[in-house]
Write a protein that holds these residues in place. Structure first.
Motif, short mmCIF file in Angstrom:
data_model
loop_
_atom_site.label_atom_id
_atom_site.label_comp_id
_atom_site.label_asym_id
_atom_site.label_seq_id
_atom_site.Cartn_x
_atom_site.Cartn_y
_atom_site.Cartn_z
N PHE A 197 0.81 -1.21 0.00
CA PHE A 197 0.00 0.00 0.00
C PHE A 197 0.85 1.28 0.00
CE2 PHE A 197 -2.99 -3.22 1.37
CZ PHE A 197 -4.09 -2.92 0.59
N LEU A 198 2.01 1.22 -0.64
CA LEU A 198 2.85 2.39 -0.93
C LEU A 198 3.40 3.04 0.35
CD1 LEU A 198 0.68 4.03 -3.74
CD2 LEU A 198 2.14 2.02 -3.85
N GLN A 199 4.65 2.71 0.68
CA GLN A 199 5.25 3.15 1.93
C GLN A 199 6.22 4.31 1.70
OE1 GLN A 199 4.66 2.23 5.02
NE2 GLN A 199 3.18 0.62 4.62
N TRP A 200 5.71 5.53 1.63
CA TRP A 200 6.59 6.69 1.47
C TRP A 200 7.53 6.83 2.66
CZ3 TRP A 200 4.84 11.67 -1.37
CH2 TRP A 200 4.29 11.32 -2.61
N GLU A 212 -0.86 3.46 -14.43
CA GLU A 212 -1.65 2.25 -14.68
C GLU A 212 -1.17 1.10 -13.80
OE1 GLU A 212 -4.63 -0.11 -16.32
OE2 GLU A 212 -4.33 2.06 -16.36
N THR A 213 0.13 0.96 -13.66
CA THR A 213 0.68 -0.09 -12.82
C THR A 213 0.26 0.09 -11.37
OG1 THR A 213 2.60 -0.46 -14.24
CG2 THR A 213 2.83 -1.09 -11.93
N ALA A 262 5.29 -7.44 -5.40
CA ALA A 262 6.46 -7.83 -6.18
C ALA A 262 6.30 -7.45 -7.66
CB ALA A 262 6.72 -9.32 -6.04
N ARG A 263 5.12 -7.73 -8.21
CA ARG A 263 4.90 -7.40 -9.62
C ARG A 263 4.90 -5.89 -9.82
NH1 ARG A 263 0.07 -9.68 -13.60
NH2 ARG A 263 0.68 -8.45 -15.44
N ARG A 264 4.29 -5.16 -8.87
CA ARG A 264 4.27 -3.70 -8.98
C ARG A 264 5.69 -3.14 -8.95
NH1 ARG A 264 1.48 -2.90 -4.88
NH2 ARG A 264 2.95 -1.94 -3.42
N ARG A 265 6.51 -3.65 -8.04
CA ARG A 265 7.90 -3.21 -7.97
C ARG A 265 8.64 -3.47 -9.27
NH1 ARG A 265 10.69 -7.18 -4.65
NH2 ARG A 265 10.68 -8.22 -6.68
N ASP A 266 8.50 -4.67 -9.82
CA ASP A 266 9.24 -5.01 -11.04
C ASP A 266 8.80 -4.15 -12.21
OD1 ASP A 266 10.56 -6.92 -9.57
OD2 ASP A 266 9.36 -8.61 -10.30
#
Length: 329
Positions: free
Chosen positions: A179-182, A273-274, A283-287
Protein backbone atom coordinates in the motif's frame (compact mmCIF):
# COMPACT_ATOMS: atom_id res chain seq x y z
CA UNK A 1 19.72 40.23 12.93
CA UNK A 2 19.93 36.80 11.30
CA UNK A 3 22.94 34.59 12.06
CA UNK A 4 24.26 31.41 10.49
CA UNK A 5 24.68 28.64 13.05
CA UNK A 6 26.85 25.56 12.57
CA UNK A 7 27.20 22.28 14.43
CA UNK A 8 30.49 20.45 14.10
CA UNK A 9 32.86 17.95 15.69
CA UNK A 10 36.21 19.32 16.81
CA UNK A 11 39.51 17.46 16.46
CA UNK A 12 38.77 15.53 19.65
CA UNK A 13 35.39 14.44 18.32
CA UNK A 14 33.44 16.73 20.67
CA UNK A 15 30.23 18.28 19.35
CA UNK A 16 30.17 22.09 19.30
CA UNK A 17 27.76 24.81 18.25
CA UNK A 18 29.27 27.80 16.47
CA UNK A 19 28.42 30.96 14.57
CA UNK A 20 29.74 31.26 11.03
CA UNK A 21 32.11 34.23 10.71
CA UNK A 22 33.06 33.81 7.04
CA UNK A 23 31.44 32.92 3.74
CA UNK A 24 29.36 29.73 4.05
CA UNK A 25 30.90 26.57 2.61
CA UNK A 26 29.80 24.62 -0.43
CA UNK A 27 32.30 21.73 -0.36
CA UNK A 28 33.92 19.53 2.33
CA UNK A 29 37.43 20.92 1.84
CA UNK A 30 36.36 24.55 2.29
CA UNK A 31 38.03 26.28 5.24
CA UNK A 32 35.63 28.42 7.26
CA UNK A 33 35.82 30.78 10.24
CA UNK A 34 33.73 29.72 13.22
CA UNK A 35 33.07 31.47 16.54
CA UNK A 36 32.38 28.83 19.18
CA UNK A 37 29.25 29.56 21.19
CA UNK A 38 29.38 29.50 24.97
CA UNK A 39 26.77 26.77 25.15
CA UNK A 40 26.86 22.99 25.50
CA UNK A 41 27.45 21.30 22.15
CA UNK A 42 25.01 18.56 23.15
CA UNK A 43 22.07 20.95 23.32
CA UNK A 44 19.29 20.15 20.87
CA UNK A 45 18.37 22.53 18.07
CA UNK A 46 15.23 23.48 19.98
CA UNK A 47 17.26 24.32 23.09
CA UNK A 48 19.69 26.37 20.98
CA UNK A 49 16.79 28.38 19.51
CA UNK A 50 15.38 29.02 22.99
CA UNK A 51 18.79 30.27 24.10
CA UNK A 52 19.01 32.55 21.03
CA UNK A 53 15.68 34.15 21.86
CA UNK A 54 16.50 34.47 25.57
CA UNK A 55 20.16 35.57 25.39
CA UNK A 56 21.04 36.79 21.87
CA UNK A 57 24.23 38.40 23.18
CA UNK A 58 25.70 34.90 23.64
CA UNK A 59 25.74 34.64 19.84
CA UNK A 60 27.56 37.93 19.24
CA UNK A 61 30.96 37.36 20.84
CA UNK A 62 33.73 34.80 21.01
CA UNK A 63 37.08 33.76 19.61
CA UNK A 64 37.08 32.66 15.99
CA UNK A 65 39.01 29.73 14.56
CA UNK A 66 39.33 27.92 11.26
CA UNK A 67 37.86 24.49 10.61
CA UNK A 68 37.33 22.27 7.58
CA UNK A 69 33.72 22.13 6.40
CA UNK A 70 33.83 18.33 6.29
CA UNK A 71 33.51 18.32 10.10
CA UNK A 72 30.03 19.87 9.92
CA UNK A 73 27.05 17.92 11.24
CA UNK A 74 23.35 18.44 10.61
CA UNK A 75 22.30 21.65 12.41
CA UNK A 76 18.95 19.94 13.07
CA UNK A 77 19.44 17.42 15.87
CA UNK A 78 18.06 13.90 15.77
CA UNK A 79 15.38 14.53 18.39
CA UNK A 80 13.46 16.60 15.82
CA UNK A 81 10.21 15.53 14.22
CA UNK A 82 10.41 15.85 10.42
CA UNK A 83 7.14 16.63 8.62
CA UNK A 84 7.30 16.79 4.81
CA UNK A 85 5.17 18.31 2.08
CA UNK A 86 4.85 16.52 -1.24
CA UNK A 87 4.15 17.84 -4.74
CA UNK A 88 4.29 21.45 -3.49
CA UNK A 89 5.72 23.03 -6.66
CA UNK A 90 3.55 22.99 -9.79
CA UNK A 91 6.29 21.64 -12.07
CA UNK A 92 7.03 18.71 -9.76
CA UNK A 93 3.32 17.96 -9.33
CA UNK A 94 2.95 17.92 -13.13
CA UNK A 95 5.90 15.59 -13.71
CA UNK A 96 4.40 13.24 -11.11
CA UNK A 97 1.07 13.23 -12.96
CA UNK A 98 -0.78 15.57 -10.55
CA UNK A 99 -1.42 18.59 -12.72
CA UNK A 100 -3.84 20.31 -10.35
CA UNK A 101 -3.15 20.17 -6.63
CA UNK A 102 -6.30 20.31 -4.48
CA UNK A 103 -4.93 19.20 -1.10
CA UNK A 104 -1.75 19.66 0.86
CA UNK A 105 0.14 16.34 0.87
CA UNK A 106 1.80 15.70 4.26
CA UNK A 107 3.92 12.79 5.45
CA UNK A 108 6.74 12.17 7.92
CA UNK A 109 10.37 11.13 7.60
CA UNK A 110 12.52 9.48 10.29
CA UNK A 111 14.84 11.89 12.09
CA UNK A 112 17.55 9.20 12.01
CA UNK A 113 17.80 9.98 8.28
CA UNK A 114 19.48 13.31 9.17
CA UNK A 115 23.13 13.57 8.16
CA UNK A 116 25.74 16.24 7.60
CA UNK A 117 25.94 18.37 4.43
CA UNK A 118 29.11 16.61 3.22
CA UNK A 119 28.41 13.07 4.37
CA UNK A 120 27.97 10.27 1.84
CA UNK A 121 24.45 9.27 0.83
CA UNK A 122 24.38 5.49 1.21
CA UNK A 123 22.26 3.55 -1.29
CA UNK A 124 20.71 0.61 0.61
CA UNK A 125 21.17 -2.91 -0.67
CA UNK A 126 18.45 -3.81 -3.13
CA UNK A 127 17.50 -0.21 -3.97
CA UNK A 128 17.71 0.56 -7.69
CA UNK A 129 15.71 3.81 -8.01
CA UNK A 130 17.58 6.26 -5.76
CA UNK A 131 16.48 9.86 -6.34
CA UNK A 132 17.20 13.39 -5.02
CA UNK A 133 14.93 16.25 -3.87
CA UNK A 134 16.35 19.67 -2.94
CA UNK A 135 14.13 21.38 -0.35
CA UNK A 136 13.91 24.24 2.15
CA UNK A 137 13.52 23.02 5.72
CA UNK A 138 11.62 25.35 8.07
CA UNK A 139 12.69 25.00 11.72
CA UNK A 140 10.23 25.86 14.48
CA UNK A 141 10.83 28.49 17.16
CA UNK A 142 7.97 27.56 19.49
CA UNK A 143 5.39 24.90 20.22
CA UNK A 144 2.77 24.41 17.54
CA UNK A 145 -0.45 23.13 19.08
CA UNK A 146 -4.19 22.96 18.54
CA UNK A 147 -4.77 26.68 19.13
CA UNK A 148 -2.15 27.84 16.60
CA UNK A 149 -3.40 29.96 13.72
CA UNK A 150 -0.45 31.09 11.63
CA UNK A 151 -0.44 33.89 9.07
CA UNK A 152 2.13 36.27 7.63
CA UNK A 153 1.75 38.64 10.57
CA UNK A 154 2.75 36.12 13.25
CA UNK A 155 4.75 33.46 11.42
CA UNK A 156 7.98 34.69 13.05
CA UNK A 157 6.55 33.68 16.41
CA UNK A 158 6.51 30.07 15.23
CA UNK A 159 9.41 29.84 12.75
CA UNK A 160 13.02 30.38 13.83
CA UNK A 161 15.03 29.62 10.72
CA UNK A 162 15.65 27.60 7.59
CA UNK A 163 17.99 24.79 6.57
CA UNK A 164 18.94 23.46 3.13
CA UNK A 165 17.87 19.80 2.85
CA UNK A 166 17.92 16.90 0.42
CA UNK A 167 14.89 14.62 0.79
CA UNK A 168 16.60 11.54 -0.70
CA UNK A 169 14.09 8.94 -1.87
CA UNK A 170 14.18 5.24 -2.78
CA UNK A 171 11.40 5.25 -5.37
CA UNK A 172 11.20 1.48 -5.75
CA UNK A 173 10.69 1.10 -1.98
CA UNK A 174 8.15 3.96 -1.89
CA UNK A 175 5.99 2.36 -4.54
CA UNK A 176 6.57 -1.37 -4.04
CA UNK A 177 5.97 -1.87 -0.32
CA UNK A 178 2.45 -2.82 0.73
CA UNK A 179 0.00 0.00 0.00
CA UNK A 180 2.85 2.39 -0.93
CA UNK A 181 5.25 3.15 1.93
CA UNK A 182 6.59 6.69 1.47
CA UNK A 183 7.87 6.71 5.04
CA UNK A 184 10.01 3.65 4.47
CA UNK A 185 11.33 4.84 1.11
CA UNK A 186 12.42 8.21 2.53
CA UNK A 187 13.68 7.23 5.97
CA UNK A 188 16.89 5.26 5.47
CA UNK A 189 19.92 6.56 7.33
CA UNK A 190 21.73 9.36 5.38
CA UNK A 191 18.51 10.14 3.43
CA UNK A 192 18.25 13.71 4.79
CA UNK A 193 21.50 15.66 4.37
CA UNK A 194 20.93 18.99 6.17
CA UNK A 195 22.98 22.19 6.30
CA UNK A 196 25.58 23.50 6.13
CA UNK A 197 23.94 26.23 8.26
CA UNK A 198 20.85 26.89 10.29
CA UNK A 199 19.88 30.38 9.13
CA UNK A 200 18.51 31.66 12.44
CA UNK A 201 16.34 34.79 12.25
CA UNK A 202 14.62 37.25 14.55
CA UNK A 203 10.80 37.06 14.34
CA UNK A 204 10.54 40.21 12.22
CA UNK A 205 12.83 38.77 9.53
CA UNK A 206 11.03 35.48 8.97
CA UNK A 207 8.07 36.43 6.77
CA UNK A 208 9.96 38.22 4.00
CA UNK A 209 12.75 35.63 3.99
CA UNK A 210 10.42 32.67 3.54
CA UNK A 211 8.93 34.37 0.48
CA UNK A 212 12.21 34.59 -1.44
CA UNK A 213 14.59 31.69 -0.90
CA UNK A 214 16.29 30.26 -3.99
CA UNK A 215 17.30 26.59 -4.10
CA UNK A 216 19.08 24.52 -6.73
CA UNK A 217 20.51 21.04 -7.26
CA UNK A 218 23.23 19.93 -9.65
CA UNK A 219 23.66 16.25 -10.53
CA UNK A 220 26.97 15.20 -12.05
CA UNK A 221 27.77 18.83 -12.96
CA UNK A 222 24.40 19.54 -14.62
CA UNK A 223 21.74 21.66 -12.92
CA UNK A 224 18.58 19.58 -12.61
CA UNK A 225 16.47 21.57 -10.14
CA UNK A 226 15.96 25.27 -9.44
CA UNK A 227 13.10 27.13 -7.74
CA UNK A 228 12.10 30.00 -5.47
CA UNK A 229 9.87 29.63 -2.42
CA UNK A 230 7.51 32.22 -3.89
CA UNK A 231 6.40 29.33 -6.16
CA UNK A 232 5.23 27.08 -3.32
CA UNK A 233 1.62 25.97 -3.78
CA UNK A 234 0.86 25.62 -0.08
CA UNK A 235 2.74 28.36 1.77
CA UNK A 236 4.38 27.91 5.18
CA UNK A 237 1.74 29.80 7.20
CA UNK A 238 -1.14 27.80 5.72
CA UNK A 239 0.77 24.55 6.14
CA UNK A 240 1.67 25.24 9.78
CA UNK A 241 -1.97 25.97 10.59
CA UNK A 242 -3.02 22.70 8.97
CA UNK A 243 -0.36 20.72 10.83
CA UNK A 244 -1.45 22.35 14.11
CA UNK A 245 -4.95 20.96 13.58
CA UNK A 246 -3.47 17.44 13.39
CA UNK A 247 -0.49 17.15 15.72
CA UNK A 248 1.79 18.96 18.17
CA UNK A 249 5.24 20.15 17.17
CA UNK A 250 7.89 21.89 19.27
CA UNK A 251 10.89 24.15 18.91
CA UNK A 252 13.56 22.52 16.74
CA UNK A 253 11.15 20.39 14.71
CA UNK A 254 11.34 20.85 10.94
CA UNK A 255 8.94 21.01 7.99
CA UNK A 256 10.43 20.12 4.60
CA UNK A 257 8.47 22.26 2.17
CA UNK A 258 8.65 20.17 -1.00
CA UNK A 259 10.88 19.86 -4.04
CA UNK A 260 10.63 21.52 -7.47
CA UNK A 261 10.55 19.77 -10.83
CA UNK A 262 13.59 17.98 -12.19
CA UNK A 263 13.70 14.78 -10.16
CA UNK A 264 14.60 11.58 -11.97
CA UNK A 265 11.29 9.78 -11.35
CA UNK A 266 8.38 10.80 -13.57
CA UNK A 267 4.69 9.88 -13.43
CA UNK A 268 4.19 8.30 -16.85
CA UNK A 269 0.80 6.86 -17.94
CA UNK A 270 2.28 3.37 -17.71
CA UNK A 271 3.43 4.00 -14.12
CA UNK A 272 -0.01 5.29 -13.10
CA UNK A 273 -1.65 2.25 -14.68
CA UNK A 274 0.68 -0.09 -12.82
CA UNK A 275 -0.11 1.58 -9.50
CA UNK A 276 -3.83 1.15 -10.14
CA UNK A 277 -3.85 -2.40 -11.47
CA UNK A 278 -1.12 -3.96 -9.29
CA UNK A 279 -1.94 -2.35 -5.93
CA UNK A 280 -2.27 -5.74 -4.20
CA UNK A 281 0.71 -7.45 -5.89
CA UNK A 282 3.78 -5.83 -4.35
CA UNK A 283 6.46 -7.83 -6.18
CA UNK A 284 4.90 -7.40 -9.62
CA UNK A 285 4.27 -3.70 -8.98
CA UNK A 286 7.90 -3.21 -7.97
CA UNK A 287 9.24 -5.01 -11.04
CA UNK A 288 7.00 -3.12 -13.46
CA UNK A 289 7.83 0.23 -11.82
CA UNK A 290 11.56 -0.44 -12.05
CA UNK A 291 11.31 -1.28 -15.73
CA UNK A 292 9.20 1.80 -16.51
CA UNK A 293 11.21 4.29 -14.43
CA UNK A 294 14.54 3.16 -15.83
CA UNK A 295 13.33 4.20 -19.27
CA UNK A 296 13.37 7.81 -18.00
CA UNK A 297 17.08 7.91 -17.26
CA UNK A 298 19.74 6.75 -14.83
CA UNK A 299 19.00 6.87 -11.12
CA UNK A 300 21.71 7.73 -8.60
CA UNK A 301 24.70 5.39 -8.73
CA UNK A 302 27.67 4.87 -6.38
CA UNK A 303 30.48 7.31 -7.18
CA UNK A 304 28.16 10.02 -8.53
CA UNK A 305 27.82 13.44 -6.87
CA UNK A 306 25.16 16.00 -5.98
CA UNK A 307 25.63 19.71 -5.24
CA UNK A 308 22.88 21.80 -3.63
CA UNK A 309 22.68 25.54 -2.87
CA UNK A 310 20.37 28.00 -1.11
CA UNK A 311 20.27 31.82 -1.28
CA UNK A 312 18.27 34.43 0.61
CA UNK A 313 17.40 36.73 -2.29
CA UNK A 314 15.50 39.14 -0.05
CA UNK A 315 18.65 39.99 1.92
CA UNK A 316 21.11 39.14 -0.86
CA UNK A 317 22.86 36.48 1.25
CA UNK A 318 24.42 33.19 0.15
CA UNK A 319 23.49 30.37 2.56
CA UNK A 320 26.06 27.87 1.33
CA UNK A 321 25.71 24.48 -0.23
CA UNK A 322 25.92 20.72 0.11
CA UNK A 323 28.13 18.24 -1.69
CA UNK A 324 27.28 14.54 -1.47
CA UNK A 325 28.87 11.41 -2.85
CA UNK A 326 26.63 8.41 -3.51
CA UNK A 327 28.03 5.33 -1.76
CA UNK A 328 27.06 1.65 -1.77
CA UNK A 329 25.88 -0.08 1.39
Amino acid sequence: MAVMILRYRDEAGVLRWGRLASQPPTAPDDVIEVVDLAIDGNLSTGELITEFDRNPEVFEHGQSKQIKAKSLQSPVTSDATLVCQGLNYADHAAEAGHHERKQNLLFVKASSSLSGPYDDIVRPAGVELLDYEVEVGIVLRAKLGTSASVDNSNIGSYVAGVVLCNDVSARDVMFSASFLQWFQGKSYRTFCPAGPVLYLMTPSEVGATLENLDISLTYQGVQRQHANTSQLIYKPAETLTQIASIMDLRAGDMILTGTPGGVIAQGTPKLVETLKTQLLDDARRRDEIRVEMKKLGNFLQPGETLSLTMHDLHAGIDLGGQYSLIAEE
